[in-house]
Write a protein that holds these residues in place. Sequence first.
Motif, PDB file in Angstrom:
ATOM      1  N   VAL A  28       0.952  -1.436  -0.019  1.00  0.00           N
ATOM      2  CA  VAL A  28      -0.050   0.088  -0.163  1.00  0.00           C
ATOM      3  C   VAL A  28       0.964   1.311   0.090  1.00  0.00           C
ATOM      4  CG1 VAL A  28      -1.976  -1.228   0.929  1.00  0.00           C
ATOM      5  CG2 VAL A  28      -0.003   0.136   2.556  1.00  0.00           C
ATOM      6  N   GLU A  29       0.416   2.439  -0.602  1.00  0.00           N
ATOM      7  CA  GLU A  29       1.167   3.530  -0.674  1.00  0.00           C
ATOM      8  C   GLU A  29       1.073   4.372   0.688  1.00  0.00           C
ATOM      9  OE1 GLU A  29      -0.142   5.694  -4.145  1.00  0.00           O
ATOM     10  OE2 GLU A  29       0.504   4.010  -5.504  1.00  0.00           O
ATOM     11  N   SER A  30       0.018   4.232   1.340  1.00  0.00           N
ATOM     12  CA  SER A  30       0.009   5.210   2.522  1.00  0.00           C
ATOM     13  C   SER A  30       0.212   4.336   3.913  1.00  0.00           C
ATOM     14  CB  SER A  30      -1.401   5.896   2.546  1.00  0.00           C
ATOM     15  OG  SER A  30      -1.526   6.460   3.835  1.00  0.00           O
ATOM     16  N   ASN A  31       1.001   4.700   4.835  1.00  0.00           N
ATOM     17  CA  ASN A  31       0.923   4.286   6.280  1.00  0.00           C
ATOM     18  C   ASN A  31      -0.088   4.917   7.109  1.00  0.00           C
ATOM     19  OD1 ASN A  31       2.140   2.448   7.887  1.00  0.00           O
ATOM     20  ND2 ASN A  31       3.484   4.070   8.708  1.00  0.00           N
ATOM     21  N   LYS A  32      -0.840   5.767   6.724  1.00  0.00           N
ATOM     22  CA  LYS A  32      -1.775   6.398   7.638  1.00  0.00           C
ATOM     23  C   LYS A  32      -3.177   5.633   7.582  1.00  0.00           C
ATOM     24  CE  LYS A  32      -0.445  10.917   6.356  1.00  0.00           C
ATOM     25  NZ  LYS A  32      -0.578  12.269   5.855  1.00  0.00           N
ATOM     26  N   GLY A  33      -3.422   5.203   8.853  1.00  0.00           N
ATOM     27  CA  GLY A  33      -4.586   4.460   9.086  1.00  0.00           C
ATOM     28  C   GLY A  33      -5.801   5.202   9.728  1.00  0.00           C
ATOM     29  N   TYR A 197       7.688  -8.311   5.777  1.00  0.00           N
ATOM     30  CA  TYR A 197       6.746  -8.244   4.668  1.00  0.00           C
ATOM     31  C   TYR A 197       7.730  -8.583   3.580  1.00  0.00           C
ATOM     32  CZ  TYR A 197       3.919  -6.831   0.831  1.00  0.00           C
ATOM     33  OH  TYR A 197       3.316  -6.562  -0.696  1.00  0.00           O
ATOM     34  N   THR A 198       7.431  -9.436   2.669  1.00  0.00           N
ATOM     35  CA  THR A 198       8.385  -9.726   1.499  1.00  0.00           C
ATOM     36  C   THR A 198       7.446  -9.787   0.160  1.00  0.00           C
ATOM     37  OG1 THR A 198       7.481 -12.255   1.512  1.00  0.00           O
ATOM     38  CG2 THR A 198       9.639 -11.496   2.655  1.00  0.00           C
ATOM     39  N   GLY A 199       6.300  -9.401   0.170  1.00  0.00           N
ATOM     40  CA  GLY A 199       5.384  -9.334  -1.117  1.00  0.00           C
ATOM     41  C   GLY A 199       5.137 -10.825  -1.734  1.00  0.00           C
ATOM     42  N   ARG A 265       6.886  -4.490  10.229  1.00  0.00           N
ATOM     43  CA  ARG A 265       8.139  -4.343   9.387  1.00  0.00           C
ATOM     44  C   ARG A 265       7.916  -4.560   7.599  1.00  0.00           C
ATOM     45  NH1 ARG A 265      13.499  -6.992  12.237  1.00  0.00           N
ATOM     46  NH2 ARG A 265      14.518  -5.210  10.780  1.00  0.00           N
ATOM     47  N   TYR A 266       7.147  -3.479   7.278  1.00  0.00           N
ATOM     48  CA  TYR A 266       6.511  -3.280   6.111  1.00  0.00           C
ATOM     49  C   TYR A 266       7.184  -2.736   5.223  1.00  0.00           C
ATOM     50  CZ  TYR A 266       2.199  -3.767   3.132  1.00  0.00           C
ATOM     51  OH  TYR A 266       1.361  -4.030   1.995  1.00  0.00           O
ATOM     52  N   LEU A 267       7.172  -3.000   3.815  1.00  0.00           N
ATOM     53  CA  LEU A 267       7.905  -2.102   2.879  1.00  0.00           C
ATOM     54  C   LEU A 267       7.084  -1.109   2.439  1.00  0.00           C
ATOM     55  CD1 LEU A 267      10.463  -1.642   1.155  1.00  0.00           C
ATOM     56  CD2 LEU A 267       9.119  -3.135  -0.751  1.00  0.00           C
ATOM     57  N   GLU A 279      17.966  -1.059   0.077  1.00  0.00           N
ATOM     58  CA  GLU A 279      17.524  -1.707   1.391  1.00  0.00           C
ATOM     59  C   GLU A 279      15.936  -1.452   1.552  1.00  0.00           C
ATOM     60  OE1 GLU A 279      19.938  -0.385   4.455  1.00  0.00           O
ATOM     61  OE2 GLU A 279      21.707  -1.613   3.586  1.00  0.00           O
ATOM     62  N   GLY A 280      15.375  -0.248   0.966  1.00  0.00           N
ATOM     63  CA  GLY A 280      14.247  -0.015   1.141  1.00  0.00           C
ATOM     64  C   GLY A 280      13.990   0.825   2.235  1.00  0.00           C
ATOM     65  N   VAL A 281      12.753   1.054   2.410  1.00  0.00           N
ATOM     66  CA  VAL A 281      12.452   1.691   3.589  1.00  0.00           C
ATOM     67  C   VAL A 281      11.291   1.134   4.204  1.00  0.00           C
ATOM     68  CG1 VAL A 281      11.359   4.166   4.432  1.00  0.00           C
ATOM     69  CG2 VAL A 281      12.882   4.317   2.600  1.00  0.00           C
TER      70      VAL A 281
END
Length: 470
Positions: A28-33, A197-199, A265-267, A279-281
């Motif tokens: 998902v693009e947003s981390n706002k819940g 998370y690995t997709g 621990r989500y990408l 490494e990704g965020v």
Amino acid sequence: MWKNVLLLWLAFIIGLNGGHSQWFGNIVESNKGDTAATERCFCQLKGAIDDCSCSVETIDSFNNLKVYPRLNSLLHQDFFKYWKVNLNKKCPFWEDDSRCAIRYCSVKPCTEVPEGIKGSGKILGPEVKSKARPKDVSDCDHENDLGYLNTTLSKESQARFERWAAHDSAQDSFCELDEVGDHDSQYVDLLLNPERYTGYVGDSAHRVWKSIYQENCFRPVKNPYADFSNIGADEFLKEMCLEKRTFYRAVSGLHSSINIHLAARYLLSDKTGFEVSSEGVWGHNIEEFQRRFDPELTGGEGPRRLKNLYFLYLLELRALAKAVPYLESLTYYTGNEEKDRDVRNAVKDLLSVVKSFPKHFDESSMFSSGLMQAATLKEEFRGHFRNISRIMDCVGCDKCRLWGKLQVTGLGTALKILFSGNFDQQLSLSAVRETKFQLSREEIVALFNGFGRLSSSIMELETFRQESLR
């Protein structure tokens, strides 16, 4: 008729698990819940834990203040961060057709392992006199690519490492363990390959948990094909005996713990600024957490799933407490005498805290309903769990398979301690050393790391709770 039965059973599975049956979600693009949605998860997560004489609040305080800091430090030590596993076993139940959606579940070996880890020695027995010390390994000090697996050791090193493994009794085992001498088994550095998370998507990803719940969890006796989608898991659990309820809650708790780590621990992004990051965020994804545990999105089941995490925590905590004399007798040998001594002291310190907890899970009332009936039920219990350990070889993502196998092995080791009968009486140190019962090194590492995953999950819940209040 059979068509109707099948439809009813599928409705039962969907209602029982909801989003719980999906191991990995989409990026998902947003981390706002939704703050209110997250608060709903926690406002119901309180009070007594079913089939236990303990509360959520008591465990939060005990774990977060006393257990987690000690355990997290211990699991960074060499003895506990290397685990031997076969990631190449063929799935015994179906052809794997899964694909990883992102590169972070890929495998790349770390070229060297500290020399001390390659040494030989017993984990149970007298103090080891070896003064071998690990050399510095620059390319393994940090995780250059967080998705890589450290899997390289020479055959000679593997042969020496195998001496660490003790022979365990097959009749007491709740897991299908990888063969000690299996040439496809390799040592991995768990710190270089964190659970996250690995997709991992596709039919196989959904089929793993569906198979666990549908074919390897106990079903209601009165009407196994009833539609429980509107009344929740509690209703069908009421007609089950304690042993079967324990099995379901343990599996559900394990599933919840894994889901928490994937959300924690989500990408969040593949980029740092405008550049693609190697490494990704990574970070907490509140939306993903809500999707898996919000009562309004899970038919009211989300908070119950979180309580099952606490149930499993108590079960594994009890296993550690029950095995204290045995675990304190181990040398935890790596070849570095000073570090090994520090590890032994740290283990004893942790176990002293574990023993101090006043309300452990009580396994004494399980498998006690008549000799023949209890034996049959225990064998059925063991058979179901052994199947689950085999299903872990059907996970198509290497990193997901690694952590799935480790945590199932850790839980299987805890069940072995609780129900083998070897620890039903308090043993002296001399009695421990004379007993034929032994756990292999792989079981011990999995036991501590598996419990570490549960401890970390409870800590992460506090983080999600605090983020929902911002």
